[in-house]
Scaffold this active site. Structure first.
Site, PDB file in Angstrom:
ATOM      1  N   LEU A   1       0.792  -1.316  -0.641  1.00  0.00           N
ATOM      2  CA  LEU A   1      -0.236   0.212  -0.162  1.00  0.00           C
ATOM      3  C   LEU A   1       0.452   1.349   0.191  1.00  0.00           C
ATOM      4  O   LEU A   1       2.187   1.093   0.598  1.00  0.00           O
ATOM      5  CB  LEU A   1      -0.497  -0.199   1.319  1.00  0.00           C
ATOM      6  CG  LEU A   1      -1.740  -0.669   1.099  1.00  0.00           C
ATOM      7  CD1 LEU A   1      -2.695  -1.756   2.542  1.00  0.00           C
ATOM      8  CD2 LEU A   1      -3.388  -0.851   0.446  1.00  0.00           C
ATOM      9  N   PRO A   2       0.214   3.051  -0.135  1.00  0.00           N
ATOM     10  CA  PRO A   2       1.214   3.819  -0.466  1.00  0.00           C
ATOM     11  C   PRO A   2       1.790   3.774   1.072  1.00  0.00           C
ATOM     12  O   PRO A   2       2.790   4.366   0.732  1.00  0.00           O
ATOM     13  CB  PRO A   2      -0.160   4.832  -1.047  1.00  0.00           C
ATOM     14  CG  PRO A   2      -1.209   3.877  -1.129  1.00  0.00           C
ATOM     15  CD  PRO A   2      -1.292   2.785  -0.815  1.00  0.00           C
TER      16      PRO A   2
ATOM     17  N   LYS B   1       9.802  12.680   2.167  1.00  0.00           N
ATOM     18  CA  LYS B   1       9.006  11.756   3.228  1.00  0.00           C
ATOM     19  C   LYS B   1      10.263  10.708   3.533  1.00  0.00           C
ATOM     20  O   LYS B   1      10.425  10.582   4.744  1.00  0.00           O
ATOM     21  CB  LYS B   1       8.515  10.569   2.547  1.00  0.00           C
ATOM     22  CG  LYS B   1       7.062  10.178   3.227  1.00  0.00           C
ATOM     23  CD  LYS B   1       6.493   8.992   2.636  1.00  0.00           C
ATOM     24  CE  LYS B   1       6.437   7.960   3.198  1.00  0.00           C
ATOM     25  NZ  LYS B   1       5.540   6.691   2.449  1.00  0.00           N
TER      26      LYS B   1
ATOM     27  N   LYS C   1      14.642   0.521   5.051  1.00  0.00           N
ATOM     28  CA  LYS C   1      14.126   1.155   3.408  1.00  0.00           C
ATOM     29  C   LYS C   1      14.551   2.502   3.482  1.00  0.00           C
ATOM     30  O   LYS C   1      15.049   3.401   2.345  1.00  0.00           O
ATOM     31  CB  LYS C   1      12.834   0.500   3.518  1.00  0.00           C
ATOM     32  CG  LYS C   1      12.003   1.330   1.897  1.00  0.00           C
ATOM     33  CD  LYS C   1      11.894   0.548   0.796  1.00  0.00           C
ATOM     34  CE  LYS C   1      11.589   1.161  -0.986  1.00  0.00           C
ATOM     35  NZ  LYS C   1      10.853   1.180  -0.303  1.00  0.00           N
TER      36      LYS C   1
END
Lengths: 319, 319, 319, 319
Positions: free
Chosen positions: B74-75, B249, B180
């Protein structure tokens, strides 16, 4: 006589861990060598070892008089200047049409000053610093970063090719020396970024060994992640042969070069300040690995393999 | 039934450019799939295309009821939370002993909150974000960065292995999502350092094409220098599919994570401020390549192949 | 004759907006003046205006021959060196026991080189740059930052006191010039910090006028907040007479000085990079106020009085 | 009854070194006080000391029921939220039309959340953090930084005026708390810049005492140079009562606020990283003065009065 049938009268000045194997490769290729080092005995010993077609002399001036191309491999640009312009220096002996190839890591602006003065007497110059260190010199696998005129590079190319297959022409005179510093600057910043990332991961609970494997399989892969981190840092050896002081010197040259051409490089500027702090903490003779140790100590955390317990937020543990 | 003879009841939520090929690989390996996407039609179309052993349902709750392992792609972490805890969410349907594997790029602290709540009902969780992008998903060549308990990873491993051969266990829950972000942070800093180095070289008179060749043969080599600079920057295409906003982000998550565990990371902190300025200048939807354009514009200099005339010191040229 | 009854033979070189009022104050105090400027007419006009006890000459050499103390007020350290060492320069005429007082903003290392050479002929030197600008020069309210030997300062003190009451002895030769740059560095960093704070407040919805009032009543008060922000920035005039290029030059000198003594100053290093970017954007001749404009433009926000609507998080507005 | 003839029913929660003198000033002005502190005994003792018109109660709820205006002076925004929303909290007792004035140093976004919830029950809120510390509270000389609606400020103004004459209206709700953090951020950056400047000067050979005098007479003057450096640093006391951890917390809030409104503030971002490193080195409970000690230690140099011998370039002295 070498493969192409052209034996060149080459002078070589600076016979340390780099210059000795470099000049040996030139000799093996059939060039006639005149050797010089300020340690005269070393030069004479090397000449004796090489045998025919190699002689040692005791001044740069004598090197100049016997050579068509002179190669220097010296500690820095100030030493190059002295070797060129001292009383018994190269300048007094180089003939019109000769070529000086400086493979040292010199400041680009000193190189340009030296070249300008030499050009007045009809002597050309190339800057051709190397990457590859002692191993590359011994294996004839050096990478040359060349600045100067294309015609001069063509003169030097057969000689450089004896010492390494990778010869890159960056631009006009000084651009080789500039490239060397910029390469090291980017390397230093990559090491700093990698160290910061590893420390934040380690303190959060990640295993640095696994982090490194991910990095090497992903977009944060670099020469640093591939060759430095595991063998020097995870092993806790901190023994990269590249000296922190030399890296800091090169970062300083690159930043000064940037300011000279009015380039704003905030990451590079900050990086130099951090490496200076690390250098002060590590003391003279330290390896570039000590930058990582400094990041560790600033944060009270060693990048050792294995999961660390995630520290409690607000804990009072300290460096 | 798959090679090892174990067909697992797998739910898959999020069927975009990543989730579609990922779930298809699972189906091909013989696992029974329950598919869901908020675009219901897309889920039903995919189920129809896959044929037997694949059904589409219209709520996460129904996915949960039919699955032993649920995979989300998902985003971001907020969407994951909604999918888990909304009225018709996963939490209401997952049975004791079930496993949730979040392959999204979520915030590590959200992941830990979600996992803590799920653990109260006997449901385990892994975070397993990926590197490799759309190409890796399609080719079953994803790299998985896994956080969570080893036993849970062993449960998930045969499923992950259908989608990519590289499965790295970073540490406890949240460590995959942390990796990540840290990977992307280091990538972003390497890109910034490389851009600064190229601009200072270009303005000094070096040919960026030759610079890049030296870098790739030397210590400043990186994934950035190997794959991004030539194809995206020297080509003047600035078209890396990775979006600048997503990188920014992730830099923000990594920096917040660092502050949470009290790690001082000055280069990372500065880097985020620079990328924010670049993001403002580039606008929404821009590629990470626009960071390089921003560095160029700050310095009135484009990294185009070829020698620039060395600018005169003190010249008045401007961005 | 001055109050203390001692009329000194003073040479004054450099008769611009600073030097003209400075030399006039010395004349008023009864000292005998020999004036020089490379604009000979300006020097002769000033001598005529001052009347008795003031003569103009056409070379530094002639100044030296007629003076016991020579004061220089010149654009930078290179010009000072030329005035001292050119063919008709001061060095050729200064007698043993004479004193050179350089009130220019010179590089400390140039000052030390000049002083070392002069000392060989028995001439002493002080560096005594000033704060206070044109207004301070006209009102005899200059602040002097002095480097050099105490005995030499005692010789110069009665002369300096004619031009300003505040005379601070910082340390050995060069320390005055160092102080000038460090003062400007701190000023520049304070301006940058204040601009960043004002922009983040403005975008969050604070009234910059009210912010400034709070600052001036609180711990973030500074000369910058007291005198620069309201009159130059909130007024949108951006017209501080201090030039951005000179500030940037002084930041560069301070940072180089720091590196020379191996001081790691990360905030100062970053600040210089930011001011360089601002300088490129603003172009030649810009005021230091343009640094604030650059911070505004990087962030798409002007520091105008009044509340801005708080921007929506994630909005796409841009510079 | 106070000067203006209006006695208000005021609740005051948080009776530490700030709240005790603040509430006492309100009592002296004739307002009717309901006092609360989680240390019940402290509240009852203060009520007894103040005498008539002051009572102590044991829950925020009871404060709310007896008050038209409630003032909080608590450690941070989380404590404020608890005091408002806990079971026996303010929210359960405040009547429509009541006003909450939070003088704590809270996070602006928590303030906005609290205010939004209270507004649903017809209760208004102002944020009004203070500058001036314990001395300002005792002397009724606090500076108030107010966020919220103008009408609400007019209601609160007579009460705030009892505690300090300087009341600044920054903007909508949250802007007071934002100002407090931005003020401290700028203060912290000014201290860092000043420390870097003093260390580079000291190592070059300047006398810090003289440096400080020049600064205070020149453009690098600040509250920091005027009140902190001499009494805390040159004295080697390092005893500013302002805690480093609180400064670091406020820098973090200001930087987060900046990121929320997409403001790139590189100097502020770097500053926070440096203060975090200093905080780790200094440990809990340290004064902001320890930031200066950290800069000193990074550079092996103490900012003590007197000339240091200029260190030899390249010397091996270390921190």
């Amino acid at each position: 006589m070498n493969d192409s049938g052209n034996s060149v009268a080459v002078g070589f000045i600076g016979l340390g861990v780099m210059g000795t194997p470099m000049s040996s490769h030139l000799h093996r290729a059939g060039h006639r060598l005149t050797l010089h080092d300020r340690d005269h005995a070393a030069a004479h010993a090397l000449a004796a070892r090489l045998g025919g077609n190699a002689v040692a002399v005791d001044t740069p001036l004598e090197v100049a008089r016997r050579s068509d191309v002179v190669i220097t491999m010296l500690p820095n640009g100030d030493v190059v200047r002295d070797v060129v312009f001292d009383e018994s220096g190269l300048a007094a002996g180089l003939r019109r049409g000769a070529l000086l190839v400086d493979t040292s890591s010199s400041e680009p602006w000193l190189t340009r000053e030296t070249a300008t003065q030499l050009s007045e007497q009809g002597v050309a110059m190339l800057d051709a610093p190397v990457s590859g260190a002692q191993w590359g010199a011994e294996a004839a696998q050096l990478v040359f970063m060349v600045g100067g005129a294309s015609a001069d590079l063509e003169t030097a190319r057969p000689l450089l090719a004896c010492m390494g297959p990778s010869i890159f022409h960056l631009g006009p005179l000084g651009c080789g020396h500039a490239m060397k510093c910029i390469n090291n600057l980017i390397t230093a910043l990559t090491l700093t970024a990698t160290a910061e990332g590893l420390v934040m991961g380690k303190r959060f609970g990640l295993d640095p060994q696994a982090m490194l494997e991910v990095m090497n399989a992903s977009t944060s892969m670099s020469w640093i992640s591939r060759t430095h981190i595991e063998s020097r840092i995870l092993s806790r050896k901190f023994d990269d042969p590249f000296k922190l002081e030399l890296m800091l010197k090169d970062m300083g040259i690159a930043n000064e070069l940037a300011r000279d051409v009015q380039v704003s490089a905030p990451l590079a500027a900050l990086g130099q300040a951090l490496w200076l702090a690390a250098s002060r903490a590590a003391g003279p003779g330290a390896s570039i690995s000590e930058l990582v140790r400094w990041v560790e100590r600033q944060n009270g955390c060693e990048i050792t393999p294995g999961h660390a317990p995630a520290p409690v937020k607000g804990s009072d543990e300290r460096a």
